[in-house]
Design an enzyme around this catalytic site. Structure first.
Site, short mmCIF file in Angstrom:
data_model
loop_
_atom_site.label_atom_id
_atom_site.label_comp_id
_atom_site.label_asym_id
_atom_site.label_seq_id
_atom_site.Cartn_x
_atom_site.Cartn_y
_atom_site.Cartn_z
N SER A 207 3.47 5.01 17.05
CA SER A 207 3.90 3.62 17.04
C SER A 207 4.36 3.20 18.44
CB SER A 207 5.00 3.44 15.98
OG SER A 207 5.20 2.09 15.68
N HIS A 464 1.37 3.04 7.84
CA HIS A 464 1.95 3.49 9.10
C HIS A 464 2.79 4.76 8.90
CE1 HIS A 464 2.71 2.31 13.25
NE2 HIS A 464 4.02 2.38 13.10
#
EC number: 3.1.1.1
Length: 542
Positions: A207, A464
């Site tokens: 990320s 994610h």
């Protein structure tokens, strides 16, 4: 070889002759003195080792300075690394203040393996939207159980303390990125003392950590610090990474903490330095207009070329096109529903109904903050674009749980997938070293989407972190790995170990060898799923 490279090489040679004590592997000699780690059964740990002077007082909002202190006694490297001061999205309740301002440390984890005298090194930059997160939140038990490499976790400044910027030389910003770079230099110079191989360092992150890895790689001398890089679900071209509008937010921060009389950058910086760090970080809540939206109000910026210790002065696209970046093997990835991290909070139940209902009346207001174009367009252009993307993805549907999957796909495309394709496209055209990519599709039983939505009755898909948290344990999972995930976890860990030690930049996952994108007419994308992997070619990402 330039001066920096020569110093690093000489430091590595000197430290290689001053490695850990053969009679007591917990004792390690460094230029600062001796430190003592901890025996954890299957591995040794050396935690919370300072690599920079504390960024407090006059050193707040300054580039980090190398740690200079000498230890007269043995330094006890046994304390869990503290989180850098932050307004944490995942801390429950109204007060989300977590961590300390004095936080610039590295933590090292070394497997016990009698068959090896040295190990390749994986340096890890944690994620958290440049706003929150911590080294300790990414577990290392899976990695240490495999015993393939030394892991080094890097802590760096976050939020306004790490990224406030007025866009000029007085308060240029990017302090968190400069912390990471100094930590990398420390690792290169000192890791041999822990049994690490300074010539075999792989930098990875997820990320915002993945975007940080890419930004570090865009420094032309990156190859002197690491031999390869891996960006998981984050890269420098994501719209939430290098943002505009930072100057306005810096002065807004000043007004929020009583520095409203500051009319120029120098006086603003002086005033901000005088305020309690907790007050500056708590002011983050004033920038959030809907839950934790925008999720990155403070982030990397472009600095002026005359800024002292400037880290990034050109748009990343232009840096890649110039070819003047770290030409080392690089891999980038995304998962099929990365945008679930950003969208899932909209399915949270409230007394007045689920949060997504608000979008029906507030889409034009909120979309630029969710999707990070609030500082790049006029009000009319923002409204027109917001209407267009809603039409493209949802058609005439209203925002509700039935249309949520289309909204999550919109978030995935705009915040992750499209920019991953763009970055890979630039690297295949202008890069010289291999550029690899994978897409992951294998949903976890519980992950970040379920935590943010506070519900388990919706199938969010592969969200994610569903891949990354199989390498590094994370509190959002709360469930044991399935048998298929255990296999995937081992494949990922072996993939990183091999990438760190490879002499030719070859990258493999299980039985599948990644294909190089540099010079390829089509995108070479490795698909990883529940029971295997497959190389696929695409004109555009699927």
């Amino acid at each position: 070889m330039n001066y920096v490279g020569l110093i690093i090489v000489l430091s590595c040679l000197w430290l290689g002759s001053n490695a850990s004590d053969p009679d007591d592997p917990l004792l390690v000699q460094l230029p600062q003195g001796k430190l003592r780690g901890r025996d954890n059964g299957s591995y040794y740990s050396y935690e919370s080792i300072p690599y920079a002077e504390p960024p407090i007082g006059d050193l707040r909002f300054e580039a980090p300075e190398p740690y200079k202190q000498k230890w007269s006694d043995i330094f006890e490297a046994t304390k869990t690394p503290v989180a850098c001061l932050q307004w944490d999205q995942f801390t429950p309740g109204a007060n989300k203040l977590v961590g300390e301002e004095d936080c610039l440390t590295v933590s090292i984890y070394k497997p016990k393996n009698s068959k090896r005298s040295s190990f390749p090194v994986v340096a890890h930059i944690h994620g958290g939207a440049f706003m929150f997160g911590a080294a300790w939140q990414n577990g290392h038990e899976n990695v240490m159980r495999e015993g393939k490499f030394i892991l080094v976790k890097i802590s760096y400044r976050l939020g306004p303390l790490g990224f406030a910027s007025t866009g000029d030389r007085d308060l240029p910003g990017n302090y968190g990125l400069k912390d990471q770079r100094l930590a990398l230099k420390w690792i290169k110079q000192n890791i041999a003392s822990f049994g690490g191989e300074p010539e075999n360092i792989l930098l990875i992150g997820h990320s915002a950590g993945g975007a940080s890895v890419h930004l570090q790689m865009l420094r032309e001398d990156f190859g002197q610090l690491a031999k390869a890089a891996f960006s998981f679900s984050g890269n420098a071209l994501d719209p939430w990474v290098v943002q505009k509008g930072a100057r306005g937010r810096a002065f807004e921060l000043g007004r929020n903490v009583g520095c409203e009389s500051s009319e120029d950058s120098a006086s603003l910086k002086k005033c901000l330095k005088s305020k309690p760090a907790s007050e500056l970080v708590t002011a983050v809540r004033k920038f959030l207009i809907f839950s934790y939206v925008p999720f990155a109000p403070f982030s990397p910026v472009l600095e002026p070329s005359d800024a002292p210790d400037a880290f990034l002065t050109q748009d990343p696209r232009e840096v890649i096109k110039s070819g003047k970046f770290g030409q080392v093997p690089w891999a980038v990835s995304y998962v099929t529903e990365d945008g679930g991290y950003n969208a899932a909070l909209l399915l949270k139940e409230r007394k007045s109904g689920i949060a997504i209902d608000d979008l029906n009346d507030r889409w034009l207001e909120l979309a630029p903050y969710f999707l990070f174009y609030r500082d790049t367009k006029t009000k009319k252009d923002m409204d027109d674009y917001s209407r267009k993307i809603k039409e493209d993805y949802l058609g005439n549907q209203k925002f509700d749980i039935e249309s949520y999957s289309e909204l999550q796909r919109l978030f995935t495309d705009i915040l992750f997938k499209n920019s991953t394709q763009e970055s890979l496209d630039l690297h295949r055209k202008y890069g010289k070293s291999p550029a690899y990519a994978y897409v992951y599709d294998n949903p976890a039983e519980k992950g970040i989407a379920q935590v943010l939505a506070n519900r388990t009755d919706y199938d969010f898909g592969t969200v994610h972190g569903d891949d990354y948290f199989l390498i590094f344990e994370n509190f959002v999972r709360e469930v044991e790995m399935r048998p298929d995930e255990e296999i995937i976890s081992r494949n990922f860990i072996n993939m990183l170990a091999d990438f760190a030690s490879s002499d030719n930049g070859v990258l493999k996952y299980g039985e599948c060898a990644f294909k190089n994108n540099v010079g390829s007419e089509k995108f070479q994308l490795l698909a990883i799923y529940i029971d295997g992997c497959q190389n696929r070619q695409h004109v555009e990402f699927p």
